[in-house]
Design an enzyme around this catalytic site. Structure first.
Site, PDB file in Angstrom:
ATOM      1  N   ARG A  74      38.451  -2.816 -32.546  1.00 56.61           N
ATOM      2  CA  ARG A  74      37.409  -3.740 -32.056  1.00 56.61           C
ATOM      3  C   ARG A  74      37.513  -3.869 -30.544  1.00 56.61           C
ATOM      4  O   ARG A  74      36.515  -3.815 -29.832  1.00 56.61           O
ATOM      5  CB  ARG A  74      37.534  -5.113 -32.722  1.00 56.61           C
ATOM      6  CG  ARG A  74      37.061  -5.146 -34.160  1.00 56.61           C
ATOM      7  CD  ARG A  74      36.859  -6.561 -34.679  1.00 56.61           C
ATOM      8  NE  ARG A  74      38.073  -7.344 -34.767  1.00 56.61           N
ATOM      9  CZ  ARG A  74      38.892  -7.376 -35.825  1.00 56.61           C
ATOM     10  NH1 ARG A  74      38.621  -6.645 -36.892  1.00 56.61           N
ATOM     11  NH2 ARG A  74      39.961  -8.134 -35.821  1.00 56.61           N
ATOM     12  N   SER A 109      34.536  -6.159 -38.799  1.00 53.60           N
ATOM     13  CA  SER A 109      34.441  -7.360 -37.974  1.00 53.60           C
ATOM     14  C   SER A 109      35.665  -8.221 -38.277  1.00 53.60           C
ATOM     15  O   SER A 109      36.319  -8.052 -39.323  1.00 53.60           O
ATOM     16  CB  SER A 109      33.159  -8.136 -38.309  1.00 53.60           C
ATOM     17  OG  SER A 109      33.259  -8.702 -39.607  1.00 53.60           O
ATOM     18  N   ALA A 112      35.083  -9.910 -41.589  1.00 57.60           N
ATOM     19  CA  ALA A 112      35.264  -9.037 -42.757  1.00 57.60           C
ATOM     20  C   ALA A 112      36.746  -8.783 -43.000  1.00 57.60           C
ATOM     21  O   ALA A 112      37.210  -8.821 -44.143  1.00 57.60           O
ATOM     22  CB  ALA A 112      34.522  -7.714 -42.556  1.00 57.60           C
ATOM     23  N   GLU A 113      37.494  -8.542 -41.934  1.00 56.97           N
ATOM     24  CA  GLU A 113      38.935  -8.321 -42.079  1.00 56.97           C
ATOM     25  C   GLU A 113      39.598  -9.540 -42.728  1.00 56.97           C
ATOM     26  O   GLU A 113      40.400  -9.398 -43.667  1.00 56.97           O
ATOM     27  CB  GLU A 113      39.570  -8.040 -40.722  1.00 56.97           C
ATOM     28  CG  GLU A 113      41.063  -7.811 -40.792  1.00 56.97           C
ATOM     29  CD  GLU A 113      41.710  -7.614 -39.430  1.00 56.97           C
ATOM     30  OE1 GLU A 113      42.947  -7.451 -39.414  1.00 56.97           O
ATOM     31  OE2 GLU A 113      41.021  -7.627 -38.390  1.00 56.97           O
ATOM     32  N   GLY A 114      39.245 -10.715 -42.262  1.00 59.34           N
ATOM     33  CA  GLY A 114      39.805 -11.936 -42.832  1.00 59.34           C
ATOM     34  C   GLY A 114      39.411 -12.130 -44.285  1.00 59.34           C
ATOM     35  O   GLY A 114      40.236 -12.497 -45.122  1.00 59.34           O
TER      36      GLY A 114
END
Length: 133
Positions: A74, A109, A112-114
């Site tokens: 990112r 994002s 999304a990762e979280g």
């Protein structure tokens, strides 16, 4: 890299997912290979060889494979989008060379990762298992 397995003997091929094995990629994350052509792809080889050993040959062509890049990519995408895209293309080309069902390589994002992390942890802790009285 995480390898999951699940029994497909239930309706619609569903079943309880369990983590079968994992592999630590050698070196840094793929973003650390910015400006080092071939390095990101090479860094995945050890774990991909592990996957070839762990997943039966008869199942490899139907085993989904995807790469979700996280914070390092990112950041690289913000400071050098061209290099970020080059690294992702390099990784994608490498992953497509294996017999698995490649689903894509993308930068996740932070949200999304979280969310993926939350779902994974809670699923593996069986927090979603419905208990019958």
């Amino acid at each position: 890299m995480y390898i999951y397995k699940w029994p497909a003997d239930k309706q619609n091929g569903t079943g309880i997912v369990t983590q079968h094995s994992e592999c630590e990629v050698q070196g840094g994350g793929i973003s650390s290979y910015a400006g080092k052509h071939g390095g990101a792809a090479k860094s995945l080889e050890w774990c991909m060889k592990h996957a070839l050993k762990e997943i039966p040959t008869s199942r490899q062509h139907q085993t989904p494979l995807c790469l979700g890049a996280t914070a390092g990519m990112r950041l690289l995408n913000i400071v050098n989008q061209t290099e970020s895209e080059r690294v992702l293309q390099e990784v994608e080309k490498k992953l497509r060379s294996y017999p698995f069902l490649f689903k894509g390589a993308s930068i996740l994002s932070g949200q999304a990762e979280g969310a993926y992390g939350w779902v994974t942890v809670n699923y593996l802790l069986e927090n979603f298992v419905k208990v019958e009285p």
